[in-house]
Design an enzyme around this catalytic site. Sequence first.
Site, PDB file in Angstrom:
ATOM      1  N   ARG A  98       0.860  -1.185   0.000  1.00  0.00           N
ATOM      2  CA  ARG A  98       0.000   0.000   0.000  1.00  0.00           C
ATOM      3  C   ARG A  98       0.891   1.227   0.000  1.00  0.00           C
ATOM      4  O   ARG A  98       1.440   1.597   1.044  1.00  0.00           O
ATOM      5  CB  ARG A  98      -0.883  -0.037   1.247  1.00  0.00           C
ATOM      6  CG  ARG A  98      -2.100   0.875   1.193  1.00  0.00           C
ATOM      7  CD  ARG A  98      -2.750   0.973   2.566  1.00  0.00           C
ATOM      8  NE  ARG A  98      -2.022   1.896   3.410  1.00  0.00           N
ATOM      9  CZ  ARG A  98      -2.057   1.910   4.746  1.00  0.00           C
ATOM     10  NH1 ARG A  98      -2.772   1.019   5.392  1.00  0.00           N
ATOM     11  NH2 ARG A  98      -1.360   2.790   5.429  1.00  0.00           N
TER      12      ARG A  98
ATOM     13  N   HIS B  68      -3.996   4.542   4.240  1.00  0.00           N
ATOM     14  CA  HIS B  68      -5.116   3.597   4.120  1.00  0.00           C
ATOM     15  C   HIS B  68      -6.268   4.208   3.324  1.00  0.00           C
ATOM     16  O   HIS B  68      -6.761   3.622   2.363  1.00  0.00           O
ATOM     17  CB  HIS B  68      -5.600   3.192   5.519  1.00  0.00           C
ATOM     18  CG  HIS B  68      -6.889   2.455   5.499  1.00  0.00           C
ATOM     19  ND1 HIS B  68      -7.010   1.191   4.967  1.00  0.00           N
ATOM     20  CD2 HIS B  68      -8.136   2.797   5.924  1.00  0.00           C
ATOM     21  CE1 HIS B  68      -8.267   0.787   5.067  1.00  0.00           C
ATOM     22  NE2 HIS B  68      -8.961   1.740   5.639  1.00  0.00           N
TER      23      HIS B  68
ATOM     24  N   TYR C  80       2.191   5.666  12.046  1.00  0.00           N
ATOM     25  CA  TYR C  80       2.523   4.285  12.416  1.00  0.00           C
ATOM     26  C   TYR C  80       3.475   3.587  11.456  1.00  0.00           C
ATOM     27  O   TYR C  80       3.840   2.444  11.661  1.00  0.00           O
ATOM     28  CB  TYR C  80       1.240   3.455  12.546  1.00  0.00           C
ATOM     29  CG  TYR C  80       0.327   3.521  11.328  1.00  0.00           C
ATOM     30  CD1 TYR C  80       0.618   2.769  10.185  1.00  0.00           C
ATOM     31  CD2 TYR C  80      -0.796   4.339  11.303  1.00  0.00           C
ATOM     32  CE1 TYR C  80      -0.193   2.827   9.062  1.00  0.00           C
ATOM     33  CE2 TYR C  80      -1.616   4.409  10.175  1.00  0.00           C
ATOM     34  CZ  TYR C  80      -1.306   3.651   9.068  1.00  0.00           C
ATOM     35  OH  TYR C  80      -2.096   3.716   7.956  1.00  0.00           O
TER      36      TYR C  80
HETATM   37  C1  LIG Z   1     -16.020  -5.266   9.957  1.00  0.00           C
HETATM   38  C2  LIG Z   1     -15.176  -4.072   9.811  1.00  0.00           C
HETATM   39  N1  LIG Z   1     -14.353  -3.717  10.796  1.00  0.00           N
HETATM   40  C3  LIG Z   1     -13.587  -2.636  10.689  1.00  0.00           C
HETATM   41  C4  LIG Z   1     -13.618  -1.864   9.562  1.00  0.00           C
HETATM   42  C5  LIG Z   1     -12.767  -0.606   9.456  1.00  0.00           C
HETATM   43  N2  LIG Z   1     -11.729  -0.813   8.467  1.00  0.00           N
HETATM   44  C6  LIG Z   1     -11.878  -0.402   7.203  1.00  0.00           C
HETATM   45  S1  LIG Z   1     -10.607  -0.858   6.234  1.00  0.00           S
HETATM   46  C7  LIG Z   1      -9.812  -1.601   7.528  1.00  0.00           C
HETATM   47  C8  LIG Z   1      -8.491  -2.264   7.309  1.00  0.00           C
HETATM   48  C9  LIG Z   1      -8.554  -3.237   6.187  1.00  0.00           C
HETATM   49  O1  LIG Z   1      -7.281  -3.770   5.957  1.00  0.00           O
HETATM   50  P1  LIG Z   1      -7.051  -4.869   4.854  1.00  0.00           P
HETATM   51  O2  LIG Z   1      -8.062  -5.954   5.007  1.00  0.00           O
HETATM   52  O3  LIG Z   1      -5.641  -5.263   4.890  1.00  0.00           O
HETATM   53  O4  LIG Z   1      -7.404  -4.171   3.487  1.00  0.00           O
HETATM   54  P2  LIG Z   1      -6.733  -2.866   2.864  1.00  0.00           P
HETATM   55  O5  LIG Z   1      -7.528  -1.703   3.349  1.00  0.00           O
HETATM   56  O6  LIG Z   1      -5.323  -2.857   3.299  1.00  0.00           O
HETATM   57  O7  LIG Z   1      -6.906  -3.022   1.394  1.00  0.00           O
HETATM   58  C10 LIG Z   1     -10.549  -1.479   8.684  1.00  0.00           C
HETATM   59  C11 LIG Z   1     -10.151  -2.000  10.008  1.00  0.00           C
HETATM   60  C12 LIG Z   1     -14.501  -2.266   8.557  1.00  0.00           C
HETATM   61  N3  LIG Z   1     -14.625  -1.580   7.417  1.00  0.00           N
HETATM   62  N4  LIG Z   1     -15.251  -3.372   8.696  1.00  0.00           N
END
Ligand SMILES: Cc1ncc(C[n+]2csc(CCOP(=O)(O)OP(=O)(O)O)c2C)c(N)n1
Lengths: 335, 335, 357, 357
Positions: free
Chosen positions: C256, C260, C269
């Site tokens: 990434r 985010h 972080y």
């Molecule tokens: C059930 C749920 N918990 C928390 C979130 C908040 N949230 C949005 S994106 C994210 C991190 C996702 O990380 P990853 O699965 O690695 O995908 P990336 O964003 O890196 O593509 C979080 C915790 C959410 N959208 N859904």
Amino acid sequence: MSAVAKDAAPAAITLIEAITQALAYEMRADDSVVVLGEDVGVNGGVFRATAGLHAEFGSQRVIDTPLDETTIAGLTVGMAAQGMKPVAEAQFDGFVYPMLDHVICHGARFRYRTRGRLSCPMVLRVPWGGGIRAPEHHSEANEALFTNVPGLRVVLPSSPARAYGLLLAAIREPDPVIFMEPKRIYRQYKELVPDDGEALPLDVCFVLRDGTDVTLVTWGAQVKETLEAADALAKDGISAEVIDVATLTPLDFDTIAESVAKTGRCVIVHEAPKTAGFGGEIAARLAEECMYDLLAPVERVTGYDTHIPLFRLEMKYLPSVEKIVAAAKRTVAAG
Amino acid sequence: MSAVAKDAAPAAITLIEAITQALAYEMRADDSVVVLGEDVGVNGGVFRATAGLHAEFGSQRVIDTPLDETTIAGLTVGMAAQGMKPVAEAQFDGFVYPMLDHVICHGARFRYRTRGRLSCPMVLRVPWGGGIRAPEHHSEANEALFTNVPGLRVVLPSSPARAYGLLLAAIREPDPVIFMEPKRIYRQYKELVPDDGEALPLDVCFVLRDGTDVTLVTWGAQVKETLEAADALAKDGISAEVIDVATLTPLDFDTIAESVAKTGRCVIVHEAPKTAGFGGEIAARLAEECMYDLLAPVERVTGYDTHIPLFRLEMKYLPSVEKIVAAAKRTVAAG
Amino acid sequence: MTVAATFEIEYLQYLGPDGTLVAELPPQAPSAADILPLFKQMLLVRTFDAKAIALQRTGKLGTYAACLGHEATHVGIGASMRPEDVFAPSYREYGAQFMRGVKPRDVLMYWGGDERGNDFSGPKHDFPWCVPIATQCLHAAGAALAFKLRGEDRVAVTCCGDGGSSKTDTYAAINSAGAYALPFIQCIINNGWAISVPRKAQTGAKTLAQKGLAGGLHCLQVDGNDLFAVLEGMRRAMERARSGGGGSVIEFMTYRLHDHTTADDARRYRDEAEVKDGWTRDPMTRLRTWLTAQGVWDEAQEKAWIEECGQMVDVEINAYLESKVQPVEAMFDYLYADPPADLLAQRAAAIALEKRS
Amino acid sequence: MTVAATFEIEYLQYLGPDGTLVAELPPQAPSAADILPLFKQMLLVRTFDAKAIALQRTGKLGTYAACLGHEATHVGIGASMRPEDVFAPSYREYGAQFMRGVKPRDVLMYWGGDERGNDFSGPKHDFPWCVPIATQCLHAAGAALAFKLRGEDRVAVTCCGDGGSSKTDTYAAINSAGAYALPFIQCIINNGWAISVPRKAQTGAKTLAQKGLAGGLHCLQVDGNDLFAVLEGMRRAMERARSGGGGSVIEFMTYRLHDHTTADDARRYRDEAEVKDGWTRDPMTRLRTWLTAQGVWDEAQEKAWIEECGQMVDVEINAYLESKVQPVEAMFDYLYADPPADLLAQRAAAIALEKRS
Ligand SMILES: Cc1ncc(C[n+]2csc(CCOP(=O)(O)OP(=O)(O)O)c2C)c(N)n1
Ligand SMILES: Cc1ncc(C[n+]2csc(CCOP(=O)(O)OP(=O)(O)O)c2C)c(N)n1
Ligand SMILES: [Mg+2]
Ligand SMILES: [Mg+2]
């Protein structure tokens, strides 16, 4: 097996048999209807709701799932979005919690979220409520989990005929339906339910008995005690109207309001805990829309604000005829 | 970082800073308090509620979890049953659904199930409600998921001082507390909140303004609009009493009843959908217990019975000053 | 010692970070000429991404989840699917979706706070963006189950992140895909971070690909910044799915390069050094180098194409910016096929309120 | 081919179905004399089980989940734990719990519809029976996390079934145990059936042990009808947990010789032939044969002991049957440490109603 035999002569059936009959009817009529859940296949479901369906329709239509409610809910939502009409079973009310995420975040939202591009014509069948001397988590009355969720319909039949007609309607409904089944009265009595494929409307309350002094509003298994209470009240010269709400949301408040306009009194009976139970919503509507009709304060006869106990004490938790009668008499005494 | 600095001179702080201050206070005072959730560690939480805590208390006390709400809830319940006081964070209200199973089946039941042998002194913090122009599922007002569940306490502060005092109380409470935080007013204004470790009671509603003509009952972010509505009503000569319910369950109905006994009118304001929202419970209690005090039908000003829309439309969904004022005026006109 | 089971997880990489081949290309690899349109697509995605970030920074868009650095994975996944397959994305895979007909304006509408973005121009059966992490994986499994029950030659493809691989829904999807031998592909896009939580804090598993072993799926790890590896991994999984061989889990190793989302500040972080290092594995650079070496691409072409991309994206942005907000009744009109009376009354009241104010 | 990861899952079996050793006993295996008390414990469990079923059949007990056939697994797990460890059972592992001090009367109270069964005589920190499948696994992981954070030398052990291994909670427990390197043991008791659903319908995974790979845990499959294998598997996992080596998943291969519960009729879905075959792998028979061959056990001893077991269990049954139902206020008294006023009012009303009727 008779419940799924195509040309069986009409026979009186129980509520659970009416469920089976409705499932079989609609599976014959509509190829996109499938049934899924734990033990729904060869075993016919722990309550026998799907008895015979596997034999008639095979594993492509009657699908045992891995033991995971998240899985059942997620697969159901996914299939429904892709043109199937899945009827999922939660084995007991107490196991429905892991299904909520998919039901609330997706089932209830696909149409809304996509401006109608996708939809979710699913039914979630949930054996519901206490009173069968079952183990822990087999006795919850947790309809309030769903009633504040837009996009769902929450249905709770209380007789074989209504179970048949409302389940047919639920399966045909283009939006998700939570279909809660009062397991305490699954086999309580039989009635003749012609297998004619006639659905009942999902937007009306059923007036089970006419009366003039007090309106008793209830749903599910408590319909039994409520009708008995009406009998007892009649003996004391009190004429009680009995309404089976049947579809909690969207609520047909008009039928209740009309009745209360006539009787001036209302007792709401349900087995879920009192605080923030769905009875509160009905009482609230009365406070908002029928205040000038009310001759006496609204009463609620409900489960206590504690968990339904294990079975040695559970009947003391549930609304009883005695409690309903006492509440109705209080309303009559009040004004 | 100032919010967690031990001897910082008292400064006016926001609601979110008051949360941080309470967490830090109690973590210093009680070694068994730990914080866990997604991104609560080095990152300090997506809303910065745990900002600085990781630096002060380290990874043994401020614990990032794998990305799974079931995990967070299950670990929390397990830790709480073994003598810790975990404060878990759901990142947003819309992600709380997978937590329900553990909270309802276990958190709310351990004491009951084991006759007091085990208990579950956990807090689940849930940033709550709409109005911050966030993506989907970041705006739910879903307190009704919890209010029909026995064994829980559902708390929703609406000012920095109440957030501080109620969160301290929640952490110290020997039973599980769902602590919903109105994210729309996280940073709305500052007030002086001495870091004195004084908890506020979890069993009272707060009367924020005295009035004589109508009682406005609300909680969370809507306290803002409700107070503004009271101002507007005052200009029209209508004296509104404003009550912040703060702890929804167990409900301090007495404070509401007393107020309505005085004013004779009640408008309940909340942002969750109307049907089966917690406002219904309050209206029901009024219909049951205060009917003879009511001069006018109860009114509810709530979210509509649909999902809160994405942000282009969301403000049209939420209760507004205008809607509250109109409802209050209707009650005054009615009687 | 008696052995109950053994497993081996393969890693695919063909085009190294420096743009030269580290392994012989697979026989089914596209030619340079066939790869070129995908590279151009990646450039379009990157152009869009940068402009969307800029839109957010200037207050014209809500929170936006950038896809910077994920282009090879996203475009490779999109390129491997047929229109009739179903795609269940998370919230980041625009590169895959554009290849399926979704328009940049749809993405902007969605992040711009308008549900109409989900009524997108892509296949009508594709799932919308999915915010609750990994729940889409189970929907894809449900779709795959529907395909299997109906005997359709279609595959369900879904994506989650490294964080999402911890989510119980992902496991449920994997397990049911295995139990029913579904035409299902679980893409785990490992970009190193789930907001602030690094990959290593998510799980003790050595690879994320091995999550599939829990459900008996075929597991593969690929260099997600190498378009050839992405395409070959997807090709194998697609072939398996279409031939009744069941589901696969593919872990795409990428990075990434952005925060985010625009609501995040990764400097809190994450080391700048790590990001710098991430750039050395950028999927664009290596493919550009390779295509240039193959003689099918040059600077002038790139410049012209990027300009064209900018124009195309600007058209989309304008369409978004000019879109009218939905009327207030839109929040009622798509809830039920057959709206209940009380809701219609609320709708009427909302409209009346609009008119008044 | 580049390999990202390889895994091997060992299978442990020492005492074969015919009561002779199929492999050399591990160095740490208990002597015949030390095994004997465990065998006697298994007999006690079986005696209890039969009597509990009989109680249910005569209407003196609610639904009961028998443990027939699981004795070696259950007793072996119980024998491997220390009192200060925490046990998070499902609803079937009485054999393990009895070794921790839980009394048969506690079991009967629970299935007899009385919450006091959960305020059992075992370790006060042990988790109660858990009906929502596999949720206990996450509680055990939470307990293990508490142990780790507090620096306590304690291990959390939890059990789920083959069905339970599909449950997302099990995955969540495994994954978090791996992520935090917790002192945690996930016992998967594979008895072939989850009510009517056979093991093979639960998952496409070749073993259930490999579920642990998804979280990077150590995985082992053992013959759950071979007490030696159970003990050795648990010993290894305990040693790993206590030495900071993290969590394990052990799949115990056993067989459910009875119906799922007394509310179930397995003839609807299960071949009698399969059950017959199951009996050939009965954990009691083989151990009896072996102990007899070792000269530490004989028929007379068995007869005497079974009689003693019968008497012990009868004492427990009587204690259960003679227990008074809790007063109505019991349903209010354990809900909150500090009960709210409205609840106390409901309590008073319930008591008043009791008095009246
Ligand atoms: C059930 C749920 N918990 C928390 C979130 C908040 N949230 C949005 S994106 C994210 C991190 C996702 O990380 P990853 O699965 O690695 O995908 P990336 O964003 O890196 O593509 C979080 C915790 C959410 N959208 N859904
Ligand atoms: C969440 C949940 N869903 C469904 C059930 C109903 N149920 C009780 S036991 C059981 C099967 C369990 O099978 P398995 O995990 O193999 O354990 P076993 O009973 O064979 O020991 C089911 C489906 C339940 N108790 N909890
Ligand atoms: Mg990621
Ligand atoms: Mg089993």
